[in-house]
Design a protein around this motif. Structure first.
Motif, PDB file in Angstrom:
ATOM      1  N   UNK B  39       0.831  -1.198   0.000  1.00 43.70           N
ATOM      2  CA  UNK B  39       0.000   0.000   0.000  1.00 43.70           C
ATOM      3  C   UNK B  39       0.870   1.255   0.000  1.00 43.70           C
ATOM      4  N   UNK B  40       2.024   1.197   0.668  1.00 48.57           N
ATOM      5  CA  UNK B  40       2.972   2.313   0.568  1.00 48.57           C
ATOM      6  C   UNK B  40       3.480   2.457  -0.870  1.00 48.57           C
ATOM      7  N   UNK B  41       3.807   1.326  -1.487  1.00 44.75           N
ATOM      8  CA  UNK B  41       4.297   1.356  -2.873  1.00 44.75           C
ATOM      9  C   UNK B  41       3.301   2.095  -3.757  1.00 44.75           C
ATOM     10  N   UNK B  64       7.342  -6.025  -0.246  1.00 48.63           N
ATOM     11  CA  UNK B  64       6.137  -5.695   0.505  1.00 48.63           C
ATOM     12  C   UNK B  64       4.826  -6.114  -0.131  1.00 48.63           C
ATOM     13  N   UNK B  65       4.916  -6.693  -1.318  1.00 51.84           N
ATOM     14  CA  UNK B  65       3.679  -7.098  -1.994  1.00 51.84           C
ATOM     15  C   UNK B  65       3.512  -8.604  -1.786  1.00 51.84           C
ATOM     16  N   UNK B 194       8.317   1.544   7.935  1.00 53.59           N
ATOM     17  CA  UNK B 194       7.743   0.246   8.322  1.00 53.59           C
ATOM     18  C   UNK B 194       6.261   0.182   7.952  1.00 53.59           C
ATOM     19  N   UNK B 195       5.798  -1.026   7.594  1.00 54.28           N
ATOM     20  CA  UNK B 195       4.432  -1.177   7.116  1.00 54.28           C
ATOM     21  C   UNK B 195       3.391  -0.772   8.159  1.00 54.28           C
ATOM     22  N   UNK B 222       1.985   5.797   8.274  1.00 50.82           N
ATOM     23  CA  UNK B 222       0.669   5.634   7.652  1.00 50.82           C
ATOM     24  C   UNK B 222       0.712   5.823   6.145  1.00 50.82           C
ATOM     25  N   UNK B 223      -0.464   5.844   5.510  1.00 51.65           N
ATOM     26  CA  UNK B 223      -0.539   5.795   4.051  1.00 51.65           C
ATOM     27  C   UNK B 223      -0.834   7.122   3.372  1.00 51.65           C
ATOM     28  N   UNK B 224      -1.204   8.129   4.143  1.00 51.45           N
ATOM     29  CA  UNK B 224      -1.515   9.398   3.489  1.00 51.45           C
ATOM     30  C   UNK B 224      -0.219  10.098   3.116  1.00 51.45           C
ATOM     31  N   UNK B 225      -0.276  10.985   2.109  1.00 53.55           N
ATOM     32  CA  UNK B 225       0.945  11.704   1.725  1.00 53.55           C
ATOM     33  C   UNK B 225       1.586  12.418   2.914  1.00 53.55           C
TER      34      UNK B 225
END
Ligand code: SF4
Lengths: 76, 363
Positions: B39-41, B64-65, B194-195, B222-225
Motif C-alpha cells: 500500500x505504501x508502494x 512488501x507485496x 515500516x508497514x 501511515x498511508x496518506x501523503x
C-alpha cells in the motif's frame, strides 16, 4: 489486497459488525478486537476482519485520503 | 502535474518537502529509505512522492507485496489443485493472473476450473458451508495483517464442524527479511518506512531486534501523503543525529504492543516455518504453517497433488525488484513485453506490485 479500509460500524450481532463506507456495507468479524467495539465506532477492516479501532476524526481524514488515492476495487 | 496537486493537504506536504530539503541540503551521498508494504508502494507512486523529495533522499521498494513474494511453486500447486474434479478454489483477486510455471488460475478458470475470487476467507468458509459435497480451498497468502483473518476462519470452521474447508497456507512474517536486506552492503539502507497495517498487528516493538542488530532507523508510517512525508522526515532526523530507534508516526492506529488478540489467534492456529520468498530464497522462521491441531484444514496435507516442475520466467527481474536492487524501469521488459495487460512477472500483476505501480503512474 492488503489495503485496510476505515469503516463505521452501523450494527453488531454475534461478534460480527456491519460496517459502512460511502454507502457500501460490509460484514466485519470483530473476533480480532479484544476491546469492546460499539455502534458508531470506526474500525479498520481488512479481509473481512476488524483489525484496529480508531477515533472518529482520524478516521474521517483517512477515509478522505483513501477515497482520493485508491479505486473502489482496491478498497474492496 | 502530479496527483499531489489535487490533494487537499498539498500545502502541508509541500511544507514537509521543504523541511526535508533544508535538512538534507549539501549532503553528498543520498539517504536511502525502503518501504516494505504494497500500500505504501501504491501511495508513493500515486502521489508522486519521489518527485517532490530532494535528490538527497531516495525511496526504494522492498518485498512488501504479498502476491509478488509468493513463489511460482505455490501458484503451481494451486493450479494442480484446481484440476481436481469437484474442488472449488477461492482466492483474493490479485492472485488470479499471477503466472505460475506454465499456467495461471485465470487460464485454468477459462478452461472450466471452479475458481472464485472472494473478499474475505469468511466468504470462502460460507461457500464451504453451502456446498458440503465440495472441497473448498482458500489460497492463504499475505503478511501478519492477513494471517489472523485466515486463522480466524479456521477457528470458526473448526467450531462449526466444517470438514470441507481448507487453506493452502503461504503466510509470511515481516521483520526478518528487513534485517537481511539491511545487512546487504550493496543496498545500503539508511532507514525503513515500516508497514502500517502489519504493524497494527505486530506492534512497534517488533522492530526492536532489527534496530538493535542492524542499527537501522525504523518509522512505522501511515498511508496518506502527509504520513509518508512525516515518516521520511523522522527518518532523516534519525540519520542526521546518528541514532537508530523505532518510532511510530502512525500512532492513530499502531501501538507498541500491537493487537494482542490477533497475535494470540495467529499463535493458536499457526506455527513458524521456513518460507520461500521470490527473489530472496528460503528464509528460516519467516513463514507460518498450520499447526498439528488444525492439520485437517491444511490443504497441502489433506489434498495431495502432483506439482509440475518449477520454471522461472525468462528475463523477469522480479527477484531483484523485490530486494530493492533495481527499479522497475531498469527491467528491459518493463512497459514493452511486460505490461499490466500482458504481465510477465508477479510484480506487474498485483496492484501493489512495484512494476504495476510504476507503470500506472509512469507519466
Ligand atoms: S517489468 Fe515485468 S518482467 Fe520486468 S521485473 Fe517487472 S514484472 Fe518482471
Amino acid at each position: 489486497m492488503c489495503v485496510g479500509v476505515p469503516m463505521r460500524v452501523v450494527s453488531i450481532e454475534d461478534g460480527n459488525a456491519v460496517a459502512e463506507i460511502d454507502g457500501v456495507k460490509r460484514e466485519a468479524s470483530l473476533m480480532l478486537l479484544a476491546d469492546e467495539v460499539q455502534v458508531g465506532d470506526f474500525i479498520i477492516v481488512h479481509a473481512g476482519f476488524a483489525i484496529s479501532r480508531l477515533d472518529e476524526e482520524d478516521a474521517r481524514e483517512t477515509i478522505a485520503m483513501m477515497r482520493e488515492a485508491f479505486a473502489p476495487e482496491d478498497m474492496a | 502535474m502530479n496527483y499531489l496537486d489535487q490533494f487537499q493537504d498539498r500545502n502541508v506536504v509541500r511544507g514537509l518537502a521543504d523541511r526535508i530539503a533544508q535538512l538534507t541540503a549539501g549532503r553528498a551521498a543520498p539517504m536511502t529509505f525502503m518501504e516494505v508494504c504494497g500500500t505504501h508502494t501504491m501511495a508513493i507512486s500515486r502521489y508522486g512522492i519521489r518527485s517532490i523529495l530532494p535528490s538527497q533522499v531516495r525511496l526504494i521498494s522492498g518485498p512488501g507485496c504479498p502476491v509478488c513474494v509468493t513463489p511460482n511453486s505455490y501458484i503451481d500447486r494451486a493450479v494442480a489443485m484446481c484440476r481436481i474434479p469437484g474442488i472449488i478454489i477461492t482466492t483474493f483477486g490479485d492472485m488470479m493472473r499471477v503466472p505460475g510455471s506454465s499456467s495461471s488460475l485465470m487460464e485454468q478458470r477459462a478452461k472450466g476450473a471452479d475458481i472464485r475470487t472472494v473478499y474475505s476467507p469468511l466468504d470462502a468458509m460460507a461457500l464451504a458451508a453451502k456446498n458440503r459435497d465440495r472441497q473448498v480451498v482458500f489460497l492463504g497468502v499475505g503478511f501478519e495483517t492477513t494471517a489472523p483473518a485466515i486463522a480466524g476462519s479456521i477457528l470458526t470452521a473448526a467450531r462449526q464442524g466444517l470438514d470441507n474447508y481448507f487453506v493452502l497456507a503461504s503466510h509470511k512474517v515481516m521483520p526478518k527479511p528487513m534485517e537481511i536486506l539491511a545487512a546487504d552492503p550493496e543496498l545500503k539502507i539508511d532507514g525503513y518506512i515500516c508497514p502500517a497495517h502489519v504493524s497494527a498487528i505486530i506492534g512497534g516493538n517488533a522492530y526492536r531486534p532489527l534496530v538493535e542488530n542492524q542499527h537501522v532507523p525504523c518509522v512505522v508510517t501511515g498511508f496518506e501523503p502527509t504520513d509518508i512525508m512525516q515518516g521520511v522526515e523522522m527518518l532523516v532526523r534519525q540519520v542526521l543525529e546518528g541514532v537508530s530507534r523505532v518510532e511510530i508516526q502512525y500512532s492513530r492506529v499502531v501501538s507498541w504492543d500491537g493487537n494482542k488478540k490477533a497475535q494470540e489467534i495467529i499463535a493458536q492456529v499457526f506455527t513458524p516455518c521456513d518460507a520461500q520468498w521470490r527473489g530472496m530464497g528460503t528464509i528460516p522462521g519467516t513463514g507460518l504453517e498450520i499447526n498439528d491441531a488444525y492439520a485437517a484444514f491444511d490443504a497441502q496435507k489433506a489434498i495431495p497433488v502432483e506439482v509440475e516442475e518449477l520454471q522461472e520466467h525468462a528475463g523477469c527481474l522480479c527477484g531483484e525488484i523485490l530486494k530493492g536492487k533495481i527499479a522497475p524501469s531498469d527491467c528491459p521488459l518493463f512497459g514493452t513485453t511486460c505490461t499490466p495487460e500482458a504481465p510477465v512477472g508477479a510484480c506487474m500483476v498485483s496492484s501493489e506490485g512495484s512494476c504495476a505501480a510504476a507503470y500506472k503512474y509512469m507519466n
